[in-house]
Design a protein around this motif. Structure first.
Motif, PDB file in Angstrom:
ATOM      1  N   GLY A   1       0.816  -1.226   0.000  1.00  0.00           N
ATOM      2  CA  GLY A   1       0.000   0.000   0.000  1.00  0.00           C
ATOM      3  C   GLY A   1       0.845   1.270   0.000  1.00  0.00           C
ATOM      4  O   GLY A   1       0.558   2.211  -0.743  1.00  0.00           O
ATOM      5  N   ILE A   2       1.908   1.295   0.825  1.00  0.00           N
ATOM      6  CA  ILE A   2       2.717   2.523   0.913  1.00  0.00           C
ATOM      7  C   ILE A   2       3.491   2.731  -0.386  1.00  0.00           C
ATOM      8  O   ILE A   2       3.648   3.854  -0.861  1.00  0.00           O
ATOM      9  N   ARG A   3       3.950   1.633  -1.006  1.00  0.00           N
ATOM     10  CA  ARG A   3       4.685   1.766  -2.283  1.00  0.00           C
ATOM     11  C   ARG A   3       3.744   2.236  -3.394  1.00  0.00           C
ATOM     12  O   ARG A   3       4.095   3.068  -4.226  1.00  0.00           O
ATOM     13  N   LYS A   4       2.526   1.717  -3.355  1.00  0.00           N
ATOM     14  CA  LYS A   4       1.525   2.111  -4.357  1.00  0.00           C
ATOM     15  C   LYS A   4       1.213   3.603  -4.215  1.00  0.00           C
ATOM     16  O   LYS A   4       1.091   4.341  -5.191  1.00  0.00           O
ATOM     17  N   LEU A   5       1.107   4.043  -2.938  1.00  0.00           N
ATOM     18  CA  LEU A   5       0.844   5.460  -2.649  1.00  0.00           C
ATOM     19  C   LEU A   5       1.965   6.333  -3.217  1.00  0.00           C
ATOM     20  O   LEU A   5       1.718   7.379  -3.842  1.00  0.00           O
ATOM     21  N   LEU A   6       3.212   5.904  -3.032  1.00  0.00           N
ATOM     22  CA  LEU A   6       4.362   6.675  -3.542  1.00  0.00           C
ATOM     23  C   LEU A   6       4.356   6.734  -5.067  1.00  0.00           C
ATOM     24  O   LEU A   6       4.634   7.773  -5.664  1.00  0.00           O
ATOM     25  N   VAL A   7       4.041   5.597  -5.699  1.00  0.00           N
ATOM     26  CA  VAL A   7       4.176   5.495  -7.161  1.00  0.00           C
ATOM     27  C   VAL A   7       2.961   6.063  -7.888  1.00  0.00           C
ATOM     28  O   VAL A   7       3.094   6.745  -8.901  1.00  0.00           O
ATOM     29  N   LYS A   8       1.746   5.803  -7.363  1.00  0.00           N
ATOM     30  CA  LYS A   8       0.529   6.179  -8.097  1.00  0.00           C
ATOM     31  C   LYS A   8       0.052   7.596  -7.792  1.00  0.00           C
ATOM     32  O   LYS A   8      -0.476   8.280  -8.649  1.00  0.00           O
ATOM     33  N   GLU A   9       0.232   8.041  -6.523  1.00  0.00           N
ATOM     34  CA  GLU A   9      -0.347   9.347  -6.169  1.00  0.00           C
ATOM     35  C   GLU A   9       0.706  10.423  -5.969  1.00  0.00           C
ATOM     36  O   GLU A   9       0.403  11.568  -5.681  1.00  0.00           O
TER      37      GLU A   9
ATOM     38  N   GLY B   1       2.688  14.626  -4.738  1.00  0.00           N
ATOM     39  CA  GLY B   1       1.809  14.959  -5.863  1.00  0.00           C
ATOM     40  C   GLY B   1       2.453  14.571  -7.184  1.00  0.00           C
ATOM     41  O   GLY B   1       3.496  13.917  -7.220  1.00  0.00           O
ATOM     42  N   GLY B   2       1.798  14.967  -8.284  1.00  0.00           N
ATOM     43  CA  GLY B   2       2.331  14.618  -9.607  1.00  0.00           C
ATOM     44  C   GLY B   2       2.183  13.131  -9.849  1.00  0.00           C
ATOM     45  O   GLY B   2       1.464  12.428  -9.146  1.00  0.00           O
ATOM     46  N   LYS B   3       2.901  12.634 -10.868  1.00  0.00           N
ATOM     47  CA  LYS B   3       2.824  11.186 -11.091  1.00  0.00           C
ATOM     48  C   LYS B   3       4.185  10.623 -11.478  1.00  0.00           C
ATOM     49  O   LYS B   3       5.039  11.340 -12.007  1.00  0.00           O
ATOM     50  N   THR B   4       4.371   9.362 -11.188  1.00  0.00           N
ATOM     51  CA  THR B   4       5.647   8.718 -11.467  1.00  0.00           C
ATOM     52  C   THR B   4       5.674   8.280 -12.923  1.00  0.00           C
ATOM     53  O   THR B   4       4.696   7.723 -13.434  1.00  0.00           O
ATOM     54  N   ASP B   5       6.804   8.534 -13.570  1.00  0.00           N
ATOM     55  CA  ASP B   5       6.964   8.154 -14.978  1.00  0.00           C
ATOM     56  C   ASP B   5       8.042   7.066 -15.066  1.00  0.00           C
ATOM     57  O   ASP B   5       7.789   5.930 -15.409  1.00  0.00           O
ATOM     58  N   HIS B   6       9.262   7.436 -14.687  1.00  0.00           N
ATOM     59  CA  HIS B   6      10.366   6.468 -14.581  1.00  0.00           C
ATOM     60  C   HIS B   6      10.968   6.586 -13.178  1.00  0.00           C
ATOM     61  O   HIS B   6      10.944   7.659 -12.592  1.00  0.00           O
ATOM     62  N   VAL B   7      11.524   5.516 -12.666  1.00  0.00           N
ATOM     63  CA  VAL B   7      12.226   5.574 -11.373  1.00  0.00           C
ATOM     64  C   VAL B   7      13.709   5.294 -11.621  1.00  0.00           C
ATOM     65  O   VAL B   7      14.068   4.363 -12.335  1.00  0.00           O
ATOM     66  N   PHE B   8      14.547   6.135 -11.010  1.00  0.00           N
ATOM     67  CA  PHE B   8      16.007   5.988 -11.123  1.00  0.00           C
ATOM     68  C   PHE B   8      16.477   5.024 -10.030  1.00  0.00           C
ATOM     69  O   PHE B   8      16.222   5.254  -8.851  1.00  0.00           O
ATOM     70  N   PHE B   9      17.106   3.930 -10.433  1.00  0.00           N
ATOM     71  CA  PHE B   9      17.652   2.968  -9.466  1.00  0.00           C
ATOM     72  C   PHE B   9      19.172   3.045  -9.479  1.00  0.00           C
ATOM     73  O   PHE B   9      19.768   3.186 -10.543  1.00  0.00           O
ATOM     74  N   TYR B  10      19.784   2.964  -8.296  1.00  0.00           N
ATOM     75  CA  TYR B  10      21.250   2.921  -8.227  1.00  0.00           C
ATOM     76  C   TYR B  10      21.643   1.995  -7.081  1.00  0.00           C
ATOM     77  O   TYR B  10      21.133   2.132  -5.967  1.00  0.00           O
ATOM     78  N   LYS B  11      22.551   1.081  -7.370  1.00  0.00           N
ATOM     79  CA  LYS B  11      23.033   0.172  -6.322  1.00  0.00           C
ATOM     80  C   LYS B  11      24.408   0.645  -5.868  1.00  0.00           C
ATOM     81  O   LYS B  11      25.401   0.463  -6.558  1.00  0.00           O
TER      82      LYS B  11
END
Length: 502
Positions: A354-362, A392-402
């Motif tokens: 739920g929290i990840r969905k909130l971050l990504v979708k909303e 706010g806004g919406k997620t398009d791409h997420v930058f991943f770095y290890k």
């Protein structure tokens, strides 16, 4: 390190040992007591400055003491004999601290300030040493305090309060705070994030003429270009909350010694019902920037958690509730870099998803930067990641770095090493809009939101990273056999030679 600062550090070490032999062994208490005495000296310095200014301008001065001969002033009590000094500090200076009102950040948590030094000789040592410290000049005092705080880690007690300085600085640079913005930390500890923002602002808002070379060869940033924002920076920019009163005293002192005259630091459990009631402005939509490494202490009493958080994510887990809290505290368009334990990235419970969905979708989840598990050693081996997101806004791409190395060994010693991915991570983060990194075998790449949704909003980098398979090349079996026969013949010959010599 300059000889001066080496000398001061050695003085602090000596004083530290005296506290321990004097029976005060909890590092937090030692730092708190030293902070109180530093504060007593600073109050006197500020009073003297005010008196001189009043003489020059012929304007009345409302001081915090009754005049130049007030026995509670540092310059007066430091000249007393040991017994007399202890009596004045315990019976007059500390009660005076507790009565200070609103004129200083310390007023709120001085209510229960106690002198824990009972040995007159220890107090004299502490006062003499603090009297020599350069707590009135610029950077030196901040560096000294940082050195004092670093002892929390080396002492191994309460070390969890310290996020490594270079990790904090990296997170500040990811967000690039501006002097017009409002910055908060809902679990501020010793205020490391807020102090780092102040240092970042000084460095990025100093003209070439404002850079002064000090005798150590280091550059002193005067922050001369911050002048138009001075009032906001000093009084309106920095906000921190914690529910440990000792931490708050240390946090306030840390900020004051780093040039923030009146930081807004409060005793408050920010997950609780009381936070929005007591601090409505800060609790909802109050911040442009939030930097945090909230405590991951498992679960808490659900009844005391504010309903706006449990509605967002039905859980008792503090690490999930803090992400919901930070989203609530941010303004629309406000941004955060927050450290979370790895479980937040891939946990399969309804609350985790739920929290990840909130971050990504909303909202706009911008980056997931995985840190190696040794970053918080020696006191915790937990694997963590930095989440960077905008409200706010919406997620398009997420930058991943290890991040595989942070410039220090990943064992308990944390010695400096050459390998350090943080500068590269920062450089690639800043270029992310022009680079659509697609090589999934690299340390960094962009992942489109559709793919993340398809994987149940899993944010662990290993779900998207591909292993690099190098094809192994082998010699033909016949060649290997021939080489083995050769070796066998050589061994047989050596054995025969050895036998002949016996």
């Amino acid at each position: 390190m300059s000889t001066h600062s080496a000398q001061y550090q050695s003085d602090i070490n000596k004083l530290w040992t005296e506290f321990w032999t004097g029976g005060i062994t909890n590092p937090l208490t030692v730092i708190e007591q030293i902070s109180f005495l530093m504060f007593a000296r600073l109050l006197d310095v500020m009073e003297t400055t005010g008196e001189r200014k009043a003489e020059r301008t012929k304007k009345p001065f409302q001081g915090r003491f009754s005049g130049r001969d007030d026995p509670r002033r540092w310059k007066n009590f430091k000249q007393k004999d040991a017994e007399g000094m202890l009596r004045v500090v315990r019976d007059e200076v500390f009660p005076h601290f507790r009565k200070l009102n609103g004129g200083t950040t310390f007023s709120e948590y001085m209510k229960d300030a106690q002198l824990m030094i009972h040995k007159p000789s220890l107090l004299v040592s502490a006062v003499n040493m603090i009297d020599k410290l350069p707590i009135t000049d610029g950077d030196a005092k901040g560096d000294l305090y940082e050195y004092l705080l670093s002892k929390l880690t080396t002492a191994g007690i309460n070390g969890q309060f310290r996020t490594p300085r270079h990790v904090i600085r990296f997170m500040v640079e990811l967000l690039e705070p501006k002097p017009t913005e409002t910055v908060g930390d809902p679990a501020c500890g010793t205020a490391g994030f807020l102090v780092s923002v102040m240092q970042y602002l000084l460095e990025t808002h100093t003209s070439p003429e404002g850079r002064l070379k000090v005798e150590t060869g280091e550059t002193l940033y005067t922050g001369d270009l911050l002048e138009p924002y001075r009032e906001h920076v000093q009084r309106g920019m920095f906000h921190g909350f914690d529910f440990d009163a000792t931490m708050l005293r240390i946090a306030s002192m840390n900020l004051m010694l780093h040039g923030v005259e009146n930081p807004d630091i409060h005793f408050q459990d920010t997950l609780s019902n009381a936070f929005p009631e007591k601090f409505p402005k800060q609790a909802t939509g109050g911040f442009d920037v939030i930097l945090a490494n909230p405590p991951f202490k498992g679960s808490l009493d659900e009844g005391n958690v504010h309903p706006t958080l449990t509605q967002a994510v039905k859980t008792k887990k503090t690490e999930l509730l803090f992400v919901a809290l930070i989203l609530r505290m941010l303004k629309k368009g406000g941004r955060s870099a927050t450290i979370v334990p790895d479980g937040v990235l891939f946990g399969s419970s309804k609350a985790h998803t739920g929290i990840r969905k909130l971050l990504v979708k909303e909202n706009q989840l911008e980056a997931v930067i995985s840190l190696p598990s040794g970053v918080f050693k020696p006191y915790a081996g937990v694997s963590t990641a930095i989440l960077v997101f905008t409200k706010g806004g919406k997620t398009d791409h997420v930058f991943f770095y290890k991040v595989e190395a942070d410039g220090f060994s990943l064992d308990d010693k944390r010695d400096p090493v050459k390998e350090n991915d943080l500068p590269d991570a920062l450089a690639r983060w800043r270029k992310r809009s022009v680079m659509k990194d697609t090589d999934r075998t690299a340390k960094h790449f962009m992942v489109p939101v559709k793919e993340i949704e398809g994987k149940d909003f899993d944010l662990s980098i290993n779900r998207y990273r591909e292993d690099q398979h190098e094809e192994s090349k082998y010699d033909p079996p016949k060649e290997i056999l021939a080489r083995l026969r050769c070796l066998e013949a050589q061994i047989a010959k050596d054995l025969s030679d050895l036998e002949a010599k016996l």
